[in-house]
Enzyme design. Structure first.
Site, PDB file in Angstrom:
ATOM      1  N   ARG A 158      11.247  47.662   2.121  1.00 49.78           N
ATOM      2  CA  ARG A 158      12.105  47.644   3.407  1.00 49.78           C
ATOM      3  C   ARG A 158      10.946  47.697   4.675  1.00 49.78           C
ATOM      4  NH1 ARG A 158      16.901  51.665   4.659  1.00 49.78           N
ATOM      5  NH2 ARG A 158      15.365  53.037   5.316  1.00 49.78           N
ATOM      6  N   LYS A 173       1.085  54.567   1.336  1.00 52.14           N
ATOM      7  CA  LYS A 173       0.971  55.729   0.630  1.00 52.14           C
ATOM      8  C   LYS A 173       2.285  56.095  -0.033  1.00 52.14           C
ATOM      9  CE  LYS A 173       1.700  60.059   0.893  1.00 52.14           C
ATOM     10  NZ  LYS A 173       1.822  60.230  -0.300  1.00 52.14           N
ATOM     11  N   ALA A 175       5.034  58.395  -2.333  1.00 53.49           N
ATOM     12  CA  ALA A 175       5.289  59.678  -2.715  1.00 53.49           C
ATOM     13  C   ALA A 175       4.651  60.074  -3.943  1.00 53.49           C
ATOM     14  CB  ALA A 175       6.815  60.007  -2.671  1.00 53.49           C
ATOM     15  N   GLU A 176       3.991  61.113  -4.091  1.00 52.77           N
ATOM     16  CA  GLU A 176       3.495  61.736  -5.185  1.00 52.77           C
ATOM     17  C   GLU A 176       4.071  61.749  -6.283  1.00 52.77           C
ATOM     18  OE1 GLU A 176       3.405  63.133  -2.297  1.00 52.77           O
ATOM     19  OE2 GLU A 176       4.823  64.965  -2.532  1.00 52.77           O
ATOM     20  N   GLY A 229      10.762  60.246   5.496  1.00 58.45           N
ATOM     21  CA  GLY A 229      10.806  61.296   4.699  1.00 58.45           C
ATOM     22  C   GLY A 229      11.315  62.405   5.694  1.00 58.45           C
ATOM     23  N   SER A 230      11.021  63.672   5.333  1.00 54.41           N
ATOM     24  CA  SER A 230      11.483  64.712   6.087  1.00 54.41           C
ATOM     25  C   SER A 230      11.182  64.753   7.624  1.00 54.41           C
ATOM     26  CB  SER A 230      10.905  65.940   5.408  1.00 54.41           C
ATOM     27  OG  SER A 230       9.669  66.125   5.758  1.00 54.41           O
ATOM     28  N   THR A 231      12.216  65.495   8.466  1.00 56.48           N
ATOM     29  CA  THR A 231      11.856  65.568   9.889  1.00 56.48           C
ATOM     30  C   THR A 231      10.792  66.223  10.355  1.00 56.48           C
ATOM     31  OG1 THR A 231      14.204  65.499  10.247  1.00 56.48           O
ATOM     32  CG2 THR A 231      13.154  66.216  11.966  1.00 56.48           C
ATOM     33  N   GLU A 251      12.147  57.239   9.880  1.00 58.84           N
ATOM     34  CA  GLU A 251      13.380  57.360   9.389  1.00 58.84           C
ATOM     35  C   GLU A 251      13.540  58.694   8.720  1.00 58.84           C
ATOM     36  OE1 GLU A 251      15.568  54.984   9.832  1.00 58.84           O
ATOM     37  OE2 GLU A 251      14.621  53.188  10.259  1.00 58.84           O
ATOM     38  N   CYS A 285      19.062  60.371   2.393  1.00 61.10           N
ATOM     39  CA  CYS A 285      19.053  60.797   3.914  1.00 61.10           C
ATOM     40  C   CYS A 285      20.350  60.620   4.472  1.00 61.10           C
ATOM     41  CB  CYS A 285      17.951  60.519   4.724  1.00 61.10           C
ATOM     42  SG  CYS A 285      17.678  58.639   4.432  1.00 61.10           S
ATOM     43  N   GLU A 383      20.083  69.950   6.003  1.00 58.91           N
ATOM     44  CA  GLU A 383      20.417  68.877   5.150  1.00 58.91           C
ATOM     45  C   GLU A 383      20.086  69.472   3.470  1.00 58.91           C
ATOM     46  OE1 GLU A 383      17.423  65.926   5.296  1.00 58.91           O
ATOM     47  OE2 GLU A 383      18.742  64.209   4.727  1.00 58.91           O
ATOM     48  N   SER A 443      24.526  51.107   3.353  1.00 61.43           N
ATOM     49  CA  SER A 443      23.393  50.461   3.264  1.00 61.43           C
ATOM     50  C   SER A 443      23.411  49.046   2.954  1.00 61.43           C
ATOM     51  CB  SER A 443      22.394  51.241   2.575  1.00 61.43           C
ATOM     52  OG  SER A 443      22.180  52.393   2.876  1.00 61.43           O
TER      53      SER A 443
HETATM   54  P1  ADP Z   1       9.943  65.607   0.400  1.00 64.05           P
HETATM   55  O1  ADP Z   1       9.884  67.150   0.772  1.00 64.05           O
HETATM   56  O2  ADP Z   1      11.238  65.398   0.323  1.00 64.05           O
HETATM   57  O3  ADP Z   1       8.870  65.129  -0.436  1.00 64.05           O
HETATM   58  P2  ADP Z   1       8.233  64.634   2.871  1.00 64.05           P
HETATM   59  O4  ADP Z   1       8.551  64.250   3.955  1.00 64.05           O
HETATM   60  O5  ADP Z   1       7.513  65.745   2.336  1.00 64.05           O
HETATM   61  O6  ADP Z   1       9.746  64.895   2.000  1.00 64.05           O
HETATM   62  O7  ADP Z   1       7.687  63.405   1.762  1.00 64.05           O
HETATM   63  C1  ADP Z   1       7.890  62.198   2.246  1.00 64.05           C
HETATM   64  C2  ADP Z   1       6.534  61.437   2.227  1.00 64.05           C
HETATM   65  O8  ADP Z   1       5.720  62.189   3.232  1.00 64.05           O
HETATM   66  C3  ADP Z   1       5.752  61.635   0.901  1.00 64.05           C
HETATM   67  O9  ADP Z   1       4.967  60.283   0.616  1.00 64.05           O
HETATM   68  C4  ADP Z   1       4.755  62.626   1.027  1.00 64.05           C
HETATM   69  O10 ADP Z   1       3.751  62.825   0.153  1.00 64.05           O
HETATM   70  C5  ADP Z   1       4.616  62.450   2.436  1.00 64.05           C
HETATM   71  N1  ADP Z   1       3.982  63.704   3.283  1.00 64.05           N
HETATM   72  C6  ADP Z   1       4.166  65.146   3.091  1.00 64.05           C
HETATM   73  N2  ADP Z   1       3.498  65.724   3.850  1.00 64.05           N
HETATM   74  C7  ADP Z   1       2.672  64.893   4.751  1.00 64.05           C
HETATM   75  C8  ADP Z   1       1.576  64.960   5.637  1.00 64.05           C
HETATM   76  N3  ADP Z   1       1.410  66.191   6.227  1.00 64.05           N
HETATM   77  N4  ADP Z   1       1.037  63.705   6.184  1.00 64.05           N
HETATM   78  C9  ADP Z   1       1.371  62.431   5.667  1.00 64.05           C
HETATM   79  N5  ADP Z   1       2.352  62.427   4.784  1.00 64.05           N
HETATM   80  C10 ADP Z   1       3.097  63.549   4.236  1.00 64.05           C
END
Ligand code: ADP
Length: 480
Positions: A158, A173, A175-176, A229-231, A251, A285, A383, A443
């Site tokens: 997207r 980057k 997610a891990e 990702g998260s707020t 988002e 979300c 949430e 969606s």
């Molecule tokens: P969740 O807690 O569901 O993993 P996050 O918002 O923490 O949600 O994660 C969404 C993405 O943001 C992932 O790729 C995560 O690695 C990345 N992320 C988390 N912390 C940071 C940060 N401080 N800076 C940049 N990216 C981040």
């Protein structure tokens, strides 16, 4: 065979430090791959590569970019089963849902291959006889894309589909928890002929992520950040981006109300509730977070929802018949546990579920239905991101709307009613970016995805999705 190296400047590479981190299947707890743990110095190389590539990528024609995106799309479609298998392995969602995500994710590449050719400018009638006014759209520059694990394909396509279509290059980057899907997407992009440096994938552990986020946000060579990702993390990135006045697309989290009025078709509302709440084990979300049910139909809705919830089958997403996977990791399972225990301790009623499903696996949680919920409970305000349905009773339409809007989030909202004037009133009054009317799954690539309040900035997908990756340049022709 999965790619397990980072992808920078068209090369498959390790971290300079030699460090790696493990990718775990959340259903089994087993390590399924080990990938490079890049640090800021590695990511700087990716930023440089994206800059070099931008010099030539921005000069390609829209038709050339469209054709390359179409090639990428065709390869993705051909490999849909392979992709779905990886998504289930890393993210835990049932295979049928993974196939659904693959189709959804791929559709963004198709859509933006089409939209690439429609980045029109404007010629505006001038107020002056000797001047002409033109506005053209140009690519922003190299961008940083930071994505979550809950839709490992779609959240990348997207963003990257729109960025590439506009003529931007990107450093992604992932997610891990879900880096392999991202690497496979890059492999297929390479096979499609997308030039080196246009897409770079930097894999990093959670420990290295903050320094990489900071680098991407503060680098003068990155012209926009798009984050899902998260707020909490979104706010941090927004702040960090102020140092370079960067374009930011966010988002973020939601707290979706799902309102059922007396005039609703309750069977349809229950079906919509199941789809909205339990897709990806409640980890989206736009998942319904609070079921807000009008007095006359409250008992009927709760009873019918329980019947459907009791039919859910938990397990490894690759097992036939399973339709509820695990939570992504222990942190998420702990969070759901905390929210449910808080409700129990404050006097809520647990109609079904209410604890971890340890006999199925360590990251599994029972589908849980809670009533007698009060405003001071975490499940009312947070949430949940898990398989927990919270039902709140209300009396008048005004009261229902007040509950629905009593949050600082505003991503998706749903309601069920067959009263036409009520439908129009409520659709306008809900403080959200997206509304499902008698529908729990909304969606679509063709529609604008995004939120209001603290749920985000900007829109993705739809014909507006490329706006985040383009600048408008005004050109004035004078002395004509
Ligand atoms: P969740 O807690 O569901 O993993 P996050 O918002 O923490 O949600 O994660 C969404 C993405 O943001 C992932 O790729 C995560 O690695 C990345 N992320 C988390 N912390 C940071 C940060 N401080 N800076 C940049 N990216 C981040």
């Amino acid at each position: 065979m999965w790619p397990t190296k980072a992808y920078v400047n068209g090369e498959w590479c390790d971290a300079k430090s030699g460090k790696t981190f493990d990718v775990v299947n959340p259903a089994t707890g087993k390590t399924i791959a080990t990938v490079p743990d890049l640090d800021a110095s590695d990511v700087q190389v990716a930023i440089n590569a994206a800059n070099d590539a931008f010099n030539t990528w921005k000069k390609t024609t829209a038709k050339e970019r469209s054709d390359l995106l179409r090639n990428w799309y065709n390869i993705l479609v051909k490999n849909k089963d392979y992709l779905a298998d990886i998504v289930t392995s890393e993210a835990g969602k049932p295979l049928a849902e993974s196939l659904g995500e693959v189709a959804y994710g791929n559709s963004f590449v198709e859509w933006f291959s089409e939209e690439a050719r429609r980045t029109y400018g404007e010629h505006v009638p001038s107020p002056n006889k000797t001047k002409e006014i033109l506005m053209i759209r140009q690519p922003l520059g190299p961008v940083g894309l930071i994505t979550p694990w809950n839709f490992p394909i779609a959240m990348i396509t997207r963003k990257a589909g729109a960025a590439l279509a506009a003529g931007c290059t990107c450093v992604i980057k992932p997610a891990e928890n879900t880096p392999i899907t991202a690497l496979v997407l890059a492999k297929f992009a390479e096979d499609a002929g997308i030039p080196k440096g246009v897409i770079n994938i930097v894999t990093t552990s959670r420990e290295n992520t903050p320094e990489i986020g900071k680098l991407l946000c503060e680098s003068p060579d990155i012209y926009g950040i798009s984050f899902t990702g998260s707020t909490e993390v979104g706010k941090l990135l927004y702040k960090q981006c102020s140092s370079t006045v960067k374009r930011v697309g966010l988002e973020l989290g939601g707290n979706a109300p799902f309102v059922v009025f007396n005039e609703a078709d309750i069977d349809k509302a229950v079906a919509g509730a199941m789809a909205s709440k339990f897709r990806n084990c409640g980890q989206t979300c736009v998942s319904a977070n609070r079921f807000i049910i009008q007095k006359n139909v409250f008992t009927e809705f709760v009873d019918k929802l329980k019947v459907e919830m009791d039919k859910l089958v938990m397990g490894d997403g690759k097992t036939c018949g399973v339709n509820l996977g695990p939570l992504i990791n222990f942190a998420q399972a702990d969070k759901v546990d905390r929210i449910v225990n808080d409700a129990k301790n404050k006097g809520a009623t647990i109609i079904t579920g209410g604890k971890r499903a340890l006999s199925v696996g360590e990251r599994f949680y029972e589908p849980t239905l809670i009533t007698n919920v009060t405003k001071d409970m975490a499940c009312y305000v947070e949430e949940i991101f898990g398989p927990v349905a919270v039902c709140i009773e209300f009396d008048t339409e005004q009261e229902g709307l007040e509950i629905a809007n009593s949050t600082n989030r505003g991503l998706a909202g749903y309601f069920y009613s067959n009263d036409l004037s009520q439908v129009w009133r409520v659709a306008k009054a809900l403080e959200v970016g997206m509304v499902g009317v008698n529908e729990g799954i909304i969606s679509a690539t063709e529609a604008a995805f995004g939120g209001v309040k603290e749920s985000g900035l900007g829109r993705e997908g739809s014909r507006h999705g490329m706006d985040e990756y383009t600048e408008i340049k005004y050109i004035c022709f004078g002395n004509l």
